[in-house]
Design a protein around this motif. Structure first.
Motif, PDB file in Angstrom:
ATOM      1  N   ILE A  89      -5.275 -20.059 -11.538  1.00  0.00           N
ATOM      2  CA  ILE A  89      -4.982 -19.342 -10.439  1.00  0.00           C
ATOM      3  C   ILE A  89      -4.339 -19.847  -9.534  1.00  0.00           C
ATOM      4  O   ILE A  89      -4.740 -21.007  -8.951  1.00  0.00           O
ATOM      5  CB  ILE A  89      -6.533 -18.582  -9.950  1.00  0.00           C
ATOM      6  CG1 ILE A  89      -6.351 -17.750  -8.722  1.00  0.00           C
ATOM      7  CG2 ILE A  89      -7.328 -19.691  -9.535  1.00  0.00           C
ATOM      8  CD1 ILE A  89      -7.600 -17.024  -7.979  1.00  0.00           C
ATOM      9  N   ASN A  90      -3.304 -19.355  -9.008  1.00  0.00           N
ATOM     10  CA  ASN A  90      -2.227 -19.960  -7.882  1.00  0.00           C
ATOM     11  C   ASN A  90      -3.214 -19.611  -6.488  1.00  0.00           C
ATOM     12  O   ASN A  90      -3.656 -18.558  -6.215  1.00  0.00           O
ATOM     13  CB  ASN A  90      -1.197 -19.467  -7.835  1.00  0.00           C
ATOM     14  CG  ASN A  90      -0.126 -20.151  -8.880  1.00  0.00           C
ATOM     15  OD1 ASN A  90      -0.419 -21.425  -9.378  1.00  0.00           O
ATOM     16  ND2 ASN A  90       0.815 -19.573  -9.563  1.00  0.00           N
ATOM     17  N   PHE A  91      -3.186 -20.699  -5.617  1.00  0.00           N
ATOM     18  CA  PHE A  91      -3.978 -20.370  -4.459  1.00  0.00           C
ATOM     19  C   PHE A  91      -3.488 -21.101  -3.303  1.00  0.00           C
ATOM     20  O   PHE A  91      -3.286 -22.465  -3.513  1.00  0.00           O
ATOM     21  CB  PHE A  91      -5.477 -20.588  -4.643  1.00  0.00           C
ATOM     22  CG  PHE A  91      -6.421 -19.752  -3.877  1.00  0.00           C
ATOM     23  CD1 PHE A  91      -6.871 -18.571  -4.274  1.00  0.00           C
ATOM     24  CD2 PHE A  91      -6.801 -19.954  -2.660  1.00  0.00           C
ATOM     25  CE1 PHE A  91      -7.652 -17.678  -3.402  1.00  0.00           C
ATOM     26  CE2 PHE A  91      -7.396 -19.523  -1.479  1.00  0.00           C
ATOM     27  CZ  PHE A  91      -7.963 -18.177  -2.159  1.00  0.00           C
ATOM     28  N   ALA A 106     -12.727 -17.469   0.781  1.00  0.00           N
ATOM     29  CA  ALA A 106     -11.321 -17.420   0.464  1.00  0.00           C
ATOM     30  C   ALA A 106     -10.994 -16.748  -0.904  1.00  0.00           C
ATOM     31  O   ALA A 106     -10.190 -15.853  -1.042  1.00  0.00           O
ATOM     32  CB  ALA A 106     -10.446 -18.659   0.718  1.00  0.00           C
ATOM     33  N   ILE A 107     -11.647 -17.377  -2.010  1.00  0.00           N
ATOM     34  CA  ILE A 107     -11.441 -17.015  -3.196  1.00  0.00           C
ATOM     35  C   ILE A 107     -12.116 -15.486  -3.255  1.00  0.00           C
ATOM     36  O   ILE A 107     -11.519 -14.636  -3.832  1.00  0.00           O
ATOM     37  CB  ILE A 107     -12.454 -17.801  -4.038  1.00  0.00           C
ATOM     38  CG1 ILE A 107     -12.004 -19.315  -4.017  1.00  0.00           C
ATOM     39  CG2 ILE A 107     -12.653 -17.154  -5.408  1.00  0.00           C
ATOM     40  CD1 ILE A 107     -10.629 -19.252  -4.796  1.00  0.00           C
ATOM     41  N   PHE A 110      -9.567 -12.893  -2.293  1.00  0.00           N
ATOM     42  CA  PHE A 110      -7.972 -12.952  -2.900  1.00  0.00           C
ATOM     43  C   PHE A 110      -7.999 -11.827  -3.360  1.00  0.00           C
ATOM     44  O   PHE A 110      -8.526 -11.040  -4.232  1.00  0.00           O
ATOM     45  CB  PHE A 110      -8.366 -14.392  -3.714  1.00  0.00           C
ATOM     46  CG  PHE A 110      -6.981 -14.569  -4.484  1.00  0.00           C
ATOM     47  CD1 PHE A 110      -6.115 -14.887  -3.798  1.00  0.00           C
ATOM     48  CD2 PHE A 110      -6.932 -14.394  -5.778  1.00  0.00           C
ATOM     49  CE1 PHE A 110      -4.728 -15.329  -4.512  1.00  0.00           C
ATOM     50  CE2 PHE A 110      -5.738 -14.765  -6.437  1.00  0.00           C
ATOM     51  CZ  PHE A 110      -4.730 -15.171  -5.752  1.00  0.00           C
ATOM     52  N   HIS A 112      -6.149 -10.543  -6.517  1.00  0.00           N
ATOM     53  CA  HIS A 112      -5.711 -11.056  -7.841  1.00  0.00           C
ATOM     54  C   HIS A 112      -4.291 -10.333  -8.224  1.00  0.00           C
ATOM     55  O   HIS A 112      -4.014  -9.192  -8.097  1.00  0.00           O
ATOM     56  CB  HIS A 112      -6.617 -10.856  -8.855  1.00  0.00           C
ATOM     57  CG  HIS A 112      -7.813 -11.503  -8.426  1.00  0.00           C
ATOM     58  ND1 HIS A 112      -8.244 -12.787  -8.722  1.00  0.00           N
ATOM     59  CD2 HIS A 112      -8.925 -11.208  -7.803  1.00  0.00           C
ATOM     60  CE1 HIS A 112      -9.428 -13.394  -8.519  1.00  0.00           C
ATOM     61  NE2 HIS A 112      -9.968 -12.260  -7.714  1.00  0.00           N
ATOM     62  N   ASP A 117      -5.125 -13.713 -13.788  1.00  0.00           N
ATOM     63  CA  ASP A 117      -5.498 -15.218 -13.488  1.00  0.00           C
ATOM     64  C   ASP A 117      -6.964 -15.504 -14.238  1.00  0.00           C
ATOM     65  O   ASP A 117      -7.534 -14.616 -15.076  1.00  0.00           O
ATOM     66  CB  ASP A 117      -5.473 -15.387 -12.249  1.00  0.00           C
ATOM     67  CG  ASP A 117      -6.876 -14.744 -11.438  1.00  0.00           C
ATOM     68  OD1 ASP A 117      -7.672 -14.535 -11.840  1.00  0.00           O
ATOM     69  OD2 ASP A 117      -6.103 -14.078 -10.155  1.00  0.00           O
ATOM     70  N   VAL A 159      -6.790 -24.457 -10.194  1.00  0.00           N
ATOM     71  CA  VAL A 159      -6.849 -23.844  -9.071  1.00  0.00           C
ATOM     72  C   VAL A 159      -5.562 -24.440  -8.290  1.00  0.00           C
ATOM     73  O   VAL A 159      -6.021 -25.303  -7.513  1.00  0.00           O
ATOM     74  CB  VAL A 159      -8.293 -23.719  -8.214  1.00  0.00           C
ATOM     75  CG1 VAL A 159      -8.103 -23.092  -6.999  1.00  0.00           C
ATOM     76  CG2 VAL A 159      -9.332 -23.314  -9.285  1.00  0.00           C
ATOM     77  N   ARG A 161      -1.350 -24.993  -6.989  1.00  0.00           N
ATOM     78  CA  ARG A 161      -0.346 -24.841  -5.900  1.00  0.00           C
ATOM     79  C   ARG A 161       0.673 -24.495  -6.666  1.00  0.00           C
ATOM     80  O   ARG A 161       1.133 -24.911  -7.438  1.00  0.00           O
ATOM     81  CB  ARG A 161       0.013 -26.159  -5.165  1.00  0.00           C
ATOM     82  CG  ARG A 161      -0.805 -26.729  -3.949  1.00  0.00           C
ATOM     83  CD  ARG A 161      -0.356 -27.732  -3.526  1.00  0.00           C
ATOM     84  NE  ARG A 161      -1.049 -28.469  -2.214  1.00  0.00           N
ATOM     85  CZ  ARG A 161      -0.927 -29.669  -1.614  1.00  0.00           C
ATOM     86  NH1 ARG A 161      -0.194 -30.627  -2.400  1.00  0.00           N
ATOM     87  NH2 ARG A 161      -1.668 -29.969  -0.640  1.00  0.00           N
ATOM     88  N   LEU A 228     -10.966 -25.667  -5.671  1.00  0.00           N
ATOM     89  CA  LEU A 228     -10.067 -25.550  -4.546  1.00  0.00           C
ATOM     90  C   LEU A 228     -10.464 -26.501  -3.352  1.00  0.00           C
ATOM     91  O   LEU A 228      -9.392 -27.349  -2.931  1.00  0.00           O
ATOM     92  CB  LEU A 228     -10.190 -24.255  -3.943  1.00  0.00           C
ATOM     93  CG  LEU A 228      -9.252 -23.909  -2.740  1.00  0.00           C
ATOM     94  CD1 LEU A 228      -7.649 -24.125  -2.839  1.00  0.00           C
ATOM     95  CD2 LEU A 228      -9.665 -22.451  -2.345  1.00  0.00           C
TER      96      LEU A 228
END
Length: 283
Positions: A89-91, A106-107, A110, A112, A117, A159, A161, A228
């Protein structure tokens, strides 16, 4: 079942404090074969009889450790191209100093992506596995994905970048070996060359037994939040123009963190499979 400790929050805090829209390449294996097999071995010991029996049926008797590798083996298959984003998962980065509570918020907030993801994949395939009205082949496929993705989300750079492909575009040097940061956290971090998964599982068994029952039953959003909040630690090495050298202190820290994450993944894998497959009586 997993033994409960009185202070589960302190256990997680200690684990974390030991460390101070890209597509991952097909050759990347989260926690590698050793990590996935070891996690499956640890989880297997804590399956309820109903889950053990159902898994044996759905897998045609194939060991859980082998099932855990399937989702990586199919990554080069064009027929499974849609599954690639399900491994991570890009975060975006959290604000400096943000802790676990902020990461979880934050998760939870999010949005999706439509392709899915790792969190949406875990939810989808766990529900499929638990639904015994569905065709056996569909549930057997779901089992293979669940066993793999539960471990994937515990690997901190899954998790990820998006800007550096989850560390795949960051070169690091360990001794004479140059590889990606992602590759380091997948495999090199364990420093267990030649060690069989069975031996590695024995080494981690005491830590597994110490996982609080409440932590084993945390929801997947919490697993992702933990990964994260480790991001500043993962990127805490000195950056260089060429490959960045990972010194002994960083490597020692990373090994402790990675093993802690692998143990948590195993505990949560057992809880997930039991939750999906154990009858009310068996639980």
């Amino acid at each position: 079942m997993i033994r409960r400790l009185k202070n589960g929050t302190a256990w997680l805090a200690a684990a974390l404090l030991c460390a101070a829209a890209a597509v991952l390449p097909a050759e990347v294996l989260a926690f590698g074969a050793l990590g996935h097999r070891t996690s499956a071995l640890l989880a297997e010991r804590h399956l309820c009889p109903a889950a053990r029996s159902e898994i044996a049926d759905l897998s045609d008797g194939q060991p859980l450790g082998e099932l855990a590798l399937w989702a990586d083996k199919i990554r080069d298959d064009p027929a499974w191209e849609r599954a690639v984003p399900w491994h991570y998962i890009n975060f975006p980065d959290l604000p400096p100093g943000a802790g676990l509570e902020q990461a979880r918020a934050a998760i939870d907030a999010f949005h999706h992506p439509p392709e899915g993801d790792v969190l949406t994949a875990i939810a989808r395939f766990t529900a499929t596995l638990a639904d015994d009205s569905l065709p056996r082949a569909e549930r057997a496929e779901a089992l293979r994905f669940v066993v793999h993705f539960v471990v994937d989300v515990h690997q901190p750079v899954h998790v990820s970048r998006a800007s550096d492909g989850g560390g795949t575009e960051v070169e690091v040097q360990v001794g004479d070996d140059v590889r990606s940061l992602h590759g380091f956290w997948d495999t090199t971090v364990f420093n267990r060359r030649g060690v069989a998964p069975e031996q590695f599982a024995r080494e981690l068994d005491a830590a597994f037994e110490a996982v609080p029952d409440a932590r084993a039953h945390d929801p997947p959003a919490q697993w992702a939040a933990e990964s994260l909040v480790l991001r500043p630690t993962v990127y805490s090495f000195a950056r260089a123009q060429g490959p960045s050298v990972l010194d002994d202190a960083y490597r020692s820290m990373a090994q402790r963190v990675a093993e802690q994450r692998l143990v948590l993944a195993a505990a949560r894998l057992a809880a997930t499979l039991n939750g999906a497959l154990c009858t009310a009586t068996a639980r």
